[in-house]
Design a protein around this motif. Sequence first.
Motif, PDB file in Angstrom:
ATOM      1  N   LYS A  97      72.946 -31.483 -44.753  1.00  0.00           N
ATOM      2  CA  LYS A  97      73.027 -30.520 -43.666  1.00  0.00           C
ATOM      3  C   LYS A  97      74.066 -29.450 -43.983  1.00  0.00           C
ATOM      4  CE  LYS A  97      71.510 -33.727 -40.135  1.00  0.00           C
ATOM      5  NZ  LYS A  97      70.187 -33.231 -39.994  1.00  0.00           N
ATOM      6  N   LEU A  98      73.953 -28.334 -43.282  1.00  0.00           N
ATOM      7  CA  LEU A  98      74.862 -27.208 -43.475  1.00  0.00           C
ATOM      8  C   LEU A  98      76.316 -27.626 -43.266  1.00  0.00           C
ATOM      9  CD1 LEU A  98      75.398 -24.191 -43.897  1.00  0.00           C
ATOM     10  CD2 LEU A  98      74.873 -23.851 -41.471  1.00  0.00           C
ATOM     11  N   THR A  99      76.580 -28.409 -42.234  1.00  0.00           N
ATOM     12  CA  THR A  99      77.943 -28.856 -41.954  1.00  0.00           C
ATOM     13  C   THR A  99      78.507 -29.664 -43.111  1.00  0.00           C
ATOM     14  OG1 THR A  99      77.466 -28.851 -39.591  1.00  0.00           O
ATOM     15  CG2 THR A  99      79.365 -30.133 -40.309  1.00  0.00           C
ATOM     16  N   LYS A 100      77.704 -30.513 -43.721  1.00  0.00           N
ATOM     17  CA  LYS A 100      78.142 -31.325 -44.868  1.00  0.00           C
ATOM     18  C   LYS A 100      78.459 -30.435 -46.065  1.00  0.00           C
ATOM     19  CE  LYS A 100      78.520 -34.955 -47.616  1.00  0.00           C
ATOM     20  NZ  LYS A 100      79.798 -34.913 -48.294  1.00  0.00           N
ATOM     21  N   LEU A 101      77.608 -29.452 -46.319  1.00  0.00           N
ATOM     22  CA  LEU A 101      77.854 -28.542 -47.430  1.00  0.00           C
ATOM     23  C   LEU A 101      79.154 -27.778 -47.201  1.00  0.00           C
ATOM     24  CD1 LEU A 101      76.937 -27.250 -50.082  1.00  0.00           C
ATOM     25  CD2 LEU A 101      75.634 -25.596 -48.725  1.00  0.00           C
ATOM     26  N   ALA A 102      79.366 -27.303 -45.976  1.00  0.00           N
ATOM     27  CA  ALA A 102      80.590 -26.574 -45.657  1.00  0.00           C
ATOM     28  C   ALA A 102      81.818 -27.463 -45.879  1.00  0.00           C
ATOM     29  CB  ALA A 102      80.545 -26.071 -44.218  1.00  0.00           C
ATOM     30  N   GLU A 103      81.734 -28.718 -45.460  1.00  0.00           N
ATOM     31  CA  GLU A 103      82.849 -29.651 -45.689  1.00  0.00           C
ATOM     32  C   GLU A 103      83.113 -29.812 -47.178  1.00  0.00           C
ATOM     33  OE1 GLU A 103      81.839 -33.310 -43.739  1.00  0.00           O
ATOM     34  OE2 GLU A 103      81.967 -32.425 -41.731  1.00  0.00           O
ATOM     35  N   ASP A 104      82.040 -29.989 -47.964  1.00  0.00           N
ATOM     36  CA  ASP A 104      82.189 -30.143 -49.412  1.00  0.00           C
ATOM     37  C   ASP A 104      82.838 -28.912 -50.041  1.00  0.00           C
ATOM     38  OD1 ASP A 104      80.946 -32.583 -49.127  1.00  0.00           O
ATOM     39  OD2 ASP A 104      79.031 -31.945 -50.010  1.00  0.00           O
ATOM     40  N   LEU A 105      82.577 -27.749 -49.469  1.00  0.00           N
ATOM     41  CA  LEU A 105      83.124 -26.497 -49.998  1.00  0.00           C
ATOM     42  C   LEU A 105      84.495 -26.157 -49.417  1.00  0.00           C
ATOM     43  CD1 LEU A 105      79.861 -24.359 -49.863  1.00  0.00           C
ATOM     44  CD2 LEU A 105      81.023 -25.148 -51.935  1.00  0.00           C
ATOM     45  N   GLY A 106      84.924 -26.933 -48.418  1.00  0.00           N
ATOM     46  CA  GLY A 106      86.208 -26.665 -47.782  1.00  0.00           C
ATOM     47  C   GLY A 106      86.176 -25.485 -46.823  1.00  0.00           C
ATOM     48  N   ILE A 107      85.025 -25.234 -46.221  1.00  0.00           N
ATOM     49  CA  ILE A 107      84.861 -24.110 -45.292  1.00  0.00           C
ATOM     50  C   ILE A 107      84.875 -24.646 -43.871  1.00  0.00           C
ATOM     51  CG2 ILE A 107      83.292 -22.298 -44.505  1.00  0.00           C
ATOM     52  CD1 ILE A 107      82.257 -22.195 -47.416  1.00  0.00           C
ATOM     53  N   GLU A 108      85.655 -24.007 -43.035  1.00  0.00           N
ATOM     54  CA  GLU A 108      85.779 -24.420 -41.639  1.00  0.00           C
ATOM     55  C   GLU A 108      84.803 -23.622 -40.771  1.00  0.00           C
ATOM     56  OE1 GLU A 108      89.430 -24.597 -38.519  1.00  0.00           O
ATOM     57  OE2 GLU A 108      89.871 -25.060 -40.620  1.00  0.00           O
ATOM     58  N   ARG A 109      84.106 -24.327 -39.886  1.00  0.00           N
ATOM     59  CA  ARG A 109      83.159 -23.686 -38.972  1.00  0.00           C
ATOM     60  C   ARG A 109      83.932 -22.971 -37.865  1.00  0.00           C
ATOM     61  NH1 ARG A 109      77.947 -23.990 -36.968  1.00  0.00           N
ATOM     62  NH2 ARG A 109      77.262 -25.669 -38.327  1.00  0.00           N
ATOM     63  N   ILE A 110      83.417 -21.817 -37.481  1.00  0.00           N
ATOM     64  CA  ILE A 110      83.923 -21.102 -36.316  1.00  0.00           C
ATOM     65  C   ILE A 110      82.848 -21.214 -35.251  1.00  0.00           C
ATOM     66  CG2 ILE A 110      84.613 -18.864 -35.374  1.00  0.00           C
ATOM     67  CD1 ILE A 110      85.557 -18.161 -38.245  1.00  0.00           C
ATOM     68  N   GLY A 111      83.136 -21.839 -34.142  1.00  0.00           N
ATOM     69  CA  GLY A 111      82.150 -22.042 -33.085  1.00  0.00           C
ATOM     70  C   GLY A 111      81.476 -23.395 -33.218  1.00  0.00           C
ATOM     71  N   ASP A 112      80.421 -23.590 -32.421  1.00  0.00           N
ATOM     72  CA  ASP A 112      79.705 -24.860 -32.381  1.00  0.00           C
ATOM     73  C   ASP A 112      78.439 -24.809 -33.228  1.00  0.00           C
ATOM     74  OD1 ASP A 112      81.527 -26.005 -30.563  1.00  0.00           O
ATOM     75  OD2 ASP A 112      80.497 -25.038 -28.876  1.00  0.00           O
TER      76      ASP A 112
END
Length: 173
Positions: A97-112
């Motif tokens: 999922k997108l959230t998992k990829l962002a975590e792997d890349l060290g990117i923090e989500r803005i918003g929900d």
Amino acid sequence: LEEQGHRLDEHKDCGVLPEWVFAGLLRHLPFGDHSVTWITYHGDRDVGFLLRLLQAGGRGELPPDRVTFLHQVREKFPAFYDVRVLGQVLTEGFAGKLTKLAEDLGIERIGDSHFAGSDALLTLSCYSEIAQRSQSKLAARLSLLSGAEEWDMGIKCGRSVGDDSIITVDVRE
């Protein structure tokens, strides 16, 4: 989606008609423009929805077969990256999922999650980070659509165009 705060009944009763989306937005977007690079995440449904809206002023039908669908995708979106496919540049066989990829890349989500603006920003941020880390590997995954082609060897074995082990075959009508 309802747990995320979306009111689906309200969307159904008061939502925007496809014809309005076509009339107000889609006819102004650069479909078919080779100078525009589209970015999506697991974009088969998103791209399919846009293709459907482009046909018959918003009331068209999708092609009945995968080959015709992909031909239309490449006609309207000549250059795009599906960030889910690009996730395989970092992790072989990535299908998360997108959230998992962002975590792997060290990117923090803005918003929900599951809100268009937040998901779009996270998708673009993931694309930018992957492009920074692995620019040479992106070309092999240009215009590969997750959800429609993910099981194809072109994605699973995608390599840089400059890779000496790639054999080029010229196919003509």
